[in-house]
Design a protein around this motif. Sequence first.
Motif, PDB file in Angstrom:
ATOM      1  N   GLN A   1       0.837  -1.114   0.111  1.00  0.00           N
ATOM      2  CA  GLN A   1      -0.031   0.086   0.146  1.00  0.00           C
ATOM      3  C   GLN A   1       0.876   1.240   0.182  1.00  0.00           C
ATOM      4  OE1 GLN A   1      -2.420  -1.130   3.546  1.00  0.00           O
ATOM      5  NE2 GLN A   1      -4.227  -1.102   1.939  1.00  0.00           N
ATOM      6  N   ILE A   2       1.975   1.323   0.791  1.00  0.00           N
ATOM      7  CA  ILE A   2       3.018   2.372   1.018  1.00  0.00           C
ATOM      8  C   ILE A   2       3.435   2.440  -0.676  1.00  0.00           C
ATOM      9  CG2 ILE A   2       4.901   3.268   1.824  1.00  0.00           C
ATOM     10  CD1 ILE A   2       4.379   2.132   4.626  1.00  0.00           C
ATOM     11  N   LYS A   3       3.621   1.569  -1.259  1.00  0.00           N
ATOM     12  CA  LYS A   3       4.698   1.618  -2.419  1.00  0.00           C
ATOM     13  C   LYS A   3       3.823   1.918  -3.536  1.00  0.00           C
ATOM     14  CE  LYS A   3       8.058  -1.945  -1.806  1.00  0.00           C
ATOM     15  NZ  LYS A   3       8.097  -3.279  -1.512  1.00  0.00           N
ATOM     16  N   LYS A   4       2.573   1.847  -3.515  1.00  0.00           N
ATOM     17  CA  LYS A   4       1.375   2.114  -4.349  1.00  0.00           C
ATOM     18  C   LYS A   4       1.023   3.769  -4.354  1.00  0.00           C
ATOM     19  CE  LYS A   4      -3.082   0.611  -6.417  1.00  0.00           C
ATOM     20  NZ  LYS A   4      -3.918   1.608  -5.896  1.00  0.00           N
ATOM     21  N   ALA A   5       0.847   3.967  -2.785  1.00  0.00           N
ATOM     22  CA  ALA A   5       0.262   5.353  -2.730  1.00  0.00           C
ATOM     23  C   ALA A   5       1.039   6.585  -3.455  1.00  0.00           C
ATOM     24  CB  ALA A   5       0.239   5.686  -1.133  1.00  0.00           C
ATOM     25  N   LYS A   6       0.214   7.463  -4.079  1.00  0.00           N
ATOM     26  CA  LYS A   6       0.899   8.824  -4.429  1.00  0.00           C
ATOM     27  C   LYS A   6       0.811   9.765  -3.305  1.00  0.00           C
ATOM     28  CE  LYS A   6       1.465  10.228  -8.180  1.00  0.00           C
ATOM     29  NZ  LYS A   6       2.802  10.327  -8.639  1.00  0.00           N
ATOM     30  N   ILE A   7      -0.144   9.790  -2.498  1.00  0.00           N
ATOM     31  CA  ILE A   7      -0.345  10.588  -1.305  1.00  0.00           C
ATOM     32  C   ILE A   7      -0.492   9.916   0.003  1.00  0.00           C
ATOM     33  CG2 ILE A   7      -1.369  12.968  -0.353  1.00  0.00           C
ATOM     34  CD1 ILE A   7      -1.910  13.855  -3.056  1.00  0.00           C
ATOM     35  N   LEU A   8       0.625  10.034   0.995  1.00  0.00           N
ATOM     36  CA  LEU A   8       0.052   9.551   2.545  1.00  0.00           C
ATOM     37  C   LEU A   8      -0.495  10.790   3.187  1.00  0.00           C
ATOM     38  CD1 LEU A   8       2.932   6.949   3.136  1.00  0.00           C
ATOM     39  CD2 LEU A   8       0.567   6.576   2.461  1.00  0.00           C
ATOM     40  N   LEU A   9      -1.689  10.464   3.584  1.00  0.00           N
ATOM     41  CA  LEU A   9      -2.614  11.517   4.208  1.00  0.00           C
ATOM     42  C   LEU A   9      -2.518  11.151   5.908  1.00  0.00           C
ATOM     43  CD1 LEU A   9      -5.709  11.273   2.081  1.00  0.00           C
ATOM     44  CD2 LEU A   9      -4.010  13.146   2.030  1.00  0.00           C
ATOM     45  N   TRP A  10      -1.922  12.077   6.442  1.00  0.00           N
ATOM     46  CA  TRP A  10      -1.899  12.069   7.973  1.00  0.00           C
ATOM     47  C   TRP A  10      -3.387  12.071   8.481  1.00  0.00           C
ATOM     48  CZ3 TRP A  10       2.901  11.484  10.476  1.00  0.00           C
ATOM     49  CH2 TRP A  10       2.958  11.594  11.868  1.00  0.00           C
ATOM     50  N   LYS A  11      -3.307  11.085   9.719  1.00  0.00           N
ATOM     51  CA  LYS A  11      -4.668  11.032   9.982  1.00  0.00           C
ATOM     52  C   LYS A  11      -4.963  12.144  11.201  1.00  0.00           C
ATOM     53  CE  LYS A  11      -7.885   7.813  12.115  1.00  0.00           C
ATOM     54  NZ  LYS A  11      -7.902   6.501  13.046  1.00  0.00           N
ATOM     55  N   GLY A  12      -5.196  13.364  10.508  1.00  0.00           N
ATOM     56  CA  GLY A  12      -5.420  14.430  11.502  1.00  0.00           C
ATOM     57  C   GLY A  12      -6.715  15.215  10.681  1.00  0.00           C
ATOM     58  N   HIS A  13      -7.438  16.241  11.493  1.00  0.00           N
ATOM     59  CA  HIS A  13      -8.464  16.636  11.025  1.00  0.00           C
ATOM     60  C   HIS A  13      -8.805  17.975  11.939  1.00  0.00           C
ATOM     61  CE1 HIS A  13     -10.334  14.151  14.211  1.00  0.00           C
ATOM     62  NE2 HIS A  13     -10.990  15.254  14.554  1.00  0.00           N
ATOM     63  N   CYS A  14      -9.537  19.081  11.675  1.00  0.00           N
ATOM     64  CA  CYS A  14     -10.204  19.990  12.383  1.00  0.00           C
ATOM     65  C   CYS A  14     -11.370  19.577  12.801  1.00  0.00           C
ATOM     66  CB  CYS A  14     -10.296  21.158  11.433  1.00  0.00           C
ATOM     67  SG  CYS A  14     -10.986  22.400  12.215  1.00  0.00           S
ATOM     68  N   SER A  15     -11.860  19.655  14.100  1.00  0.00           N
ATOM     69  CA  SER A  15     -13.019  19.317  14.575  1.00  0.00           C
ATOM     70  C   SER A  15     -14.070  20.426  14.357  1.00  0.00           C
ATOM     71  CB  SER A  15     -13.085  18.810  16.284  1.00  0.00           C
ATOM     72  OG  SER A  15     -12.181  19.593  16.749  1.00  0.00           O
TER      73      SER A  15
END
Length: 364
Positions: free
Chosen positions: A211-225
């Motif tokens: 999955q890491i090798k295939k990903a173009k973007i890795l999205l950090w698991k964060g958000h604005c509540s």
Amino acid sequence: MTNPLPFDAYNLLSDAECQTRIRAARAQLGKEVVLLCHHYQRADIYQHADLTGDSLKLSRLAAQTDSPYIVFCGVHFMAEVADMMSKPSQTAILPDLAAGCSMADMANLAKVERCWRELGEVLDVEQEFTPVTYINSAADLKAFCGAHGGIVCTSSNAGSIAKWAFTQRPKILFFPDQHLGRWTGHKMGIPLEDMMVWDPDREYGGLTHDQIKKAKILLWKGHCSVHQMFQKRHIDAFRAQHPDGIVISHPECNFEVCAASDHVGSTELIVKTIKEAPPGTRWLVGTELNLVERLAREVAPEGKIVQFMASTICMCSTMQRIDPQHLAWTLENLAAGHVVNPIVVPPHEAELARLALDRMLAIS
Ligand code: 13P
Ligand code: SF4
């Protein structure tokens, strides 16, 4: 020399008394102080602003001011940027140090370094990933990006920054806001399945090596509540009731909300778009309540109707901490020759962070 005035006495002052004292201190300080305000700031503070804007505009403005003291009515990362972008002779001040950004706190240096290390076990991370940090992050994360060929972005330039990042390396590690990262990638035509969420609390982000090798973007698991309160059902209900209504949202909203909106953009873009819209238009706005209420009041004389997207109140509770009591305390101390709550990024960190900020400013 007297000691700084303690905050305790200010806690007991009424808002009205604070307003009078804020005006008196400002008159005394004159050009010694410039007051920068983010669009989400509460009305009783916003009225004192010399300069207002979104994160990008405020970072540019901080670099252009000449007053020795920049009082930043926003949140901690914004005051850090003001400190780093202003002249060495200037001091950035945050009236309440508890005014942080809960999204920025979802990433920290230890977790990002661990992520980088784990990615390095799977592929040649320095060749494969450009780290991109949203400006809503601590200075040490900006420094991390500076040191690793990366860059800072804001909600208004994320598209052009991501384009630049892909000219450097084939993949992006985007932190800390997964929603801004996903929306930016989507607008560039990257399929959703090529953008994986990196969970910093799990080994390898909870992803397989493939999955890491295939990903173009890795999205950090964060958000604005604050922005997660807005839901697509709010837009559906608005459109059913007002078929001619227009929907505008901040890119920190979830993907479904952004995809169902007519416009998506920074706080500055939201303000500008609605102010420039034809009279009589009706708007549904997916961003913080103080901005929406102020805008609604300002454009009402032109017959424009501006509605808040959520049914519950959602304010940036941390930015709200900058209240008349803290502003009066800060300014009266300045007038008495005391700097309270200066924000100083350590020089070695600031130097690297400025690299990433300057790369951003050169592009946007
Ligand atoms: P803007 O840069 O669009 O003002 O966004 C800052 C922010 O924190 C939004 O939640
Ligand atoms: Fe941070 Fe959200 Fe507040 Fe913006 S609205 S400053 S992202 S907590």
